[in-house]
Write an enzyme that holds these catalytic residues in place. Structure first.
Site, PDB file in Angstrom:
ATOM      1  CG  ASP A  46     -23.978   4.383  48.054  1.00 41.45           C
ATOM      2  OD1 ASP A  46     -24.248   3.570  48.744  1.00 41.45           O
ATOM      3  OD2 ASP A  46     -25.048   5.556  48.702  1.00 41.45           O
ATOM      4  CE1 TYR A  51     -29.687   9.675  49.343  1.00 42.22           C
ATOM      5  CE2 TYR A  51     -28.658   7.423  47.545  1.00 42.22           C
ATOM      6  CZ  TYR A  51     -28.708   8.762  48.554  1.00 42.22           C
ATOM      7  OH  TYR A  51     -26.994   8.977  49.756  1.00 42.22           O
ATOM      8  CE  LYS A  80     -25.813   5.889  51.322  1.00 46.32           C
ATOM      9  NZ  LYS A  80     -26.857   5.743  50.395  1.00 46.32           N
ATOM     10  CG  HIS A 113     -28.880   7.551  54.867  1.00 50.43           C
ATOM     11  ND1 HIS A 113     -30.047   8.096  53.497  1.00 50.43           N
ATOM     12  CD2 HIS A 113     -28.484   8.908  54.615  1.00 50.43           C
ATOM     13  CE1 HIS A 113     -29.067   8.400  52.459  1.00 50.43           C
ATOM     14  NE2 HIS A 113     -28.144   9.148  52.645  1.00 50.43           N
TER      15      HIS A 113
HETATM   16  N1  LIG Z   1     -24.831   8.901  53.206  1.00 48.81           N
HETATM   17  C1  LIG Z   1     -25.081  10.298  52.889  1.00 48.81           C
HETATM   18  O1  LIG Z   1     -25.503  10.814  53.756  1.00 48.81           O
HETATM   19  C2  LIG Z   1     -24.701  10.513  51.208  1.00 48.81           C
HETATM   20  C3  LIG Z   1     -24.731  11.925  50.832  1.00 48.81           C
HETATM   21  C4  LIG Z   1     -23.992  11.930  49.944  1.00 48.81           C
HETATM   22  C5  LIG Z   1     -23.496  11.776  48.482  1.00 48.81           C
HETATM   23  N2  LIG Z   1     -23.832  10.136  49.329  1.00 48.81           N
HETATM   24  C6  LIG Z   1     -23.483   8.940  47.933  1.00 48.81           C
HETATM   25  O2  LIG Z   1     -22.743   9.232  47.488  1.00 48.81           O
HETATM   26  C7  LIG Z   1     -22.758   9.343  46.481  1.00 48.81           C
HETATM   27  C8  LIG Z   1     -21.828  10.496  45.524  1.00 48.81           C
HETATM   28  O3  LIG Z   1     -21.934  11.770  46.371  1.00 48.81           O
HETATM   29  P1  LIG Z   1     -22.706  13.181  45.395  1.00 48.81           P
HETATM   30  O4  LIG Z   1     -24.014  12.398  44.728  1.00 48.81           O
HETATM   31  O5  LIG Z   1     -22.716  14.192  46.509  1.00 48.81           O
HETATM   32  O6  LIG Z   1     -22.413  13.422  44.217  1.00 48.81           O
HETATM   33  P2  LIG Z   1     -20.053  13.508  43.706  1.00 48.81           P
HETATM   34  O7  LIG Z   1     -19.912  11.758  42.791  1.00 48.81           O
HETATM   35  O8  LIG Z   1     -19.334  13.646  44.409  1.00 48.81           O
HETATM   36  O9  LIG Z   1     -20.349  14.202  42.679  1.00 48.81           O
HETATM   37  C9  LIG Z   1     -21.988  14.137  41.780  1.00 48.81           C
HETATM   38  C10 LIG Z   1     -21.902  15.687  41.062  1.00 48.81           C
HETATM   39  O10 LIG Z   1     -19.950  15.255  40.123  1.00 48.81           O
HETATM   40  C11 LIG Z   1     -20.098  15.641  38.529  1.00 48.81           C
HETATM   41  N3  LIG Z   1     -19.773  14.420  38.336  1.00 48.81           N
HETATM   42  C12 LIG Z   1     -19.344  13.362  38.111  1.00 48.81           C
HETATM   43  N4  LIG Z   1     -17.939  12.152  37.718  1.00 48.81           N
HETATM   44  C13 LIG Z   1     -17.928  13.921  36.879  1.00 48.81           C
HETATM   45  C14 LIG Z   1     -16.413  13.471  36.119  1.00 48.81           C
HETATM   46  N5  LIG Z   1     -15.321  12.654  35.751  1.00 48.81           N
HETATM   47  N6  LIG Z   1     -15.933  14.788  36.105  1.00 48.81           N
HETATM   48  C15 LIG Z   1     -16.690  16.245  36.375  1.00 48.81           C
HETATM   49  N7  LIG Z   1     -17.646  16.044  36.340  1.00 48.81           N
HETATM   50  C16 LIG Z   1     -18.537  14.814  37.366  1.00 48.81           C
HETATM   51  C17 LIG Z   1     -21.792  14.602  38.270  1.00 48.81           C
HETATM   52  O11 LIG Z   1     -22.647  15.400  36.830  1.00 48.81           O
HETATM   53  P3  LIG Z   1     -22.379  14.724  36.050  1.00 48.81           P
HETATM   54  O12 LIG Z   1     -23.813  13.825  36.563  1.00 48.81           O
HETATM   55  O13 LIG Z   1     -23.052  15.413  35.342  1.00 48.81           O
HETATM   56  O14 LIG Z   1     -21.665  13.943  35.693  1.00 48.81           O
HETATM   57  C18 LIG Z   1     -22.437  15.614  39.342  1.00 48.81           C
HETATM   58  O15 LIG Z   1     -22.435  17.211  39.435  1.00 48.81           O
HETATM   59  C19 LIG Z   1     -24.326   9.664  46.431  1.00 48.81           C
HETATM   60  O16 LIG Z   1     -25.151   9.203  44.806  1.00 48.81           O
HETATM   61  C20 LIG Z   1     -24.615   9.120  47.636  1.00 48.81           C
HETATM   62  O17 LIG Z   1     -24.969   7.827  46.227  1.00 48.81           O
HETATM   63  C21 LIG Z   1     -24.567   9.907  50.503  1.00 48.81           C
END
Ligand SMILES: NC(=O)c1ccc[n+]([C@@H]2O[C@H](COP(=O)([O-])OP(=O)(O)OC[C@H]3O[C@@H](n4cnc5c(N)ncnc54)[C@H](OP(=O)(O)O)[C@@H]3O)[C@@H](O)[C@H]2O)c1
Length: 322
Positions: A46, A51, A80, A113
């Protein structure tokens, strides 16, 4: 290797239910992380213009394909459209640039997005452009309507630049309007979704219209603490929450796996991000065990209608969710 189920989209394409999110994946690590994620079994990535790591992510993909680990058609690459490219005539050129950055010739899914059109900034001037027209603090909106942008999306789909098209961060009202003008319905909706923001009503609407939902920020505040958002410090981390810990202990899984299973059992796709190989492995293995209905309800009961990813929370004066 973990067997990840697919979700059949309303256009007949199939989307893996678990993927890898690229937000905040550092440029110097992105190629290796994507390559290792593919080796681990991830097939959905994704990405987004915003990004700023599409070139490096594409390098990881290219290496995996070159080494015969995966074929392009086995991957599901998502990107996006950024807010500054909403004018219909900007959509095709920017999709082509993003495809060139990835080194591929189609996206499996291309998504609006955010439902806000802001003034065009040429890629030669600044890329990714961000939220501010001057790159600092000045917001200027564009006159492009979401309807005109969606029709440009339908065109890029017809041209084969994106196999599926979707939206992100849309409210129920915007979705209803979109259903009224769309010649092609969105295949997916991507929204913030975690136990502090459970969003049952928009999920019901999406289900009734056969729009698949991808939940982002499945770990709630964790991702926003990384981004230095003070709002994220006002609630307990979901990883430490007694309810999530109790369910994790009952299934001998990690709290992260429980959060992702809660979402996948509610029918959503998930796209966790991790920079650690161990966490990346556990995040993929989130469909091979089942929570009970009571556990799902108890986790849903943590809802606070608490949205982290709103521009105002980042100090960006755009009242998108107000
Ligand atoms: N459409 C939109 O507007 C939008 C907005 C936000 C996000 N997104 C998408 O959604 C994806 C995911 O959301 P997000 O990036 O906000 O974060 P997330 O996946 O909810 O959380 C990432 C955080 O959790 C930690 N983490 C990951 N796996 C873990 C585990 N098994 N145990 C403990 N900690 C863990 C990571 O640290 P480490 O890296 O150190 O493991 C990082 O600090 C994004 O990368 C993006 O592609 C889209």
């Amino acid at each position: 290797m973990v067997n990840v189920p697919s979700i059949e989209l309303n256009d007949g394409n199939k989307m893996p239910q678990v993927g890898f999110g690229l937000w905040k994946v550092e440029n110097d690590k992105a190629a290796d992380i994507v390559y290792n994620a593919i080796k681990t079994g991830y097939r959905l990535f994704d990405g987004a213009c915003d990004y700023g790591n599409e070139v490096e992510a594409g390098q990881g993909v290219a290496r995996a394909i070159k080494e015969g680990i995966v074929k392009r058609e086995e991957l599901f690459i998502v990107s996006k459209l950024w807010n500054t490219f909403h004018e219909p005539e900007q959509v095709e050129p920017i999709v082509k640039k993003q495809l060139a950055d990835w080194g591929i010739d189609y996206f499996d899914l291309y998504v609006i997005h955010f439902p806000v059109a802001i003034k065009y900034v040429a890629p030669e001037v600044r890329y990714p452009p961000g939220w501010f027209v001057d790159g600092d603090s000045k917001v200027e909106y564009s006159k492009a309507s979401l309807q005109s942008t969606w029709h440009a999306f339908e065109d890029i789909q017809k041209k084969g630049l994106a196999k599926s098209i979707g939206v992100s961060n849309y409210s129920g009202a915007l979705l209803l309007d979109l259903f009224a003008y769309a010649n092609t319905k969105p295949a997916t909706l991507q929204i913030e979704h975690h136990p502090y923001l459970v969003q049952p009503k928009i999920l019901e609407l999406a289900k009734s219209e056969n729009v698949a939902v991808t939940g982002y920020s499945s770990f709630g505040p964790q991702s926003f603490i990384d981004g230095d958002m003070s709002l994220a410090e006002t609630v307990p981390l979901l990883f430490d929450h007694p309810v999530i810990k109790k369910v994790a202990d009952a299934h001998s899984k990690t709290t992260a796996q429980v959060l992702l299973r809660w979402a996948t059992q509610r029918g959503l796709a998930v796209i966790p991000k991790s920079s650690s190989q161990g966490r990346l492995e556990q995040n993929l293995d989130v469909t091979s065990f089942d929570l009970t209905e009571e556990e799902i309800a108890e986790i849903s009961g943590l809802d606070k209608n608490l949205r982290f990813n709103a521009p105002l929370n980042w100090g960006i004066p755009i009242p998108l969710f107000s």
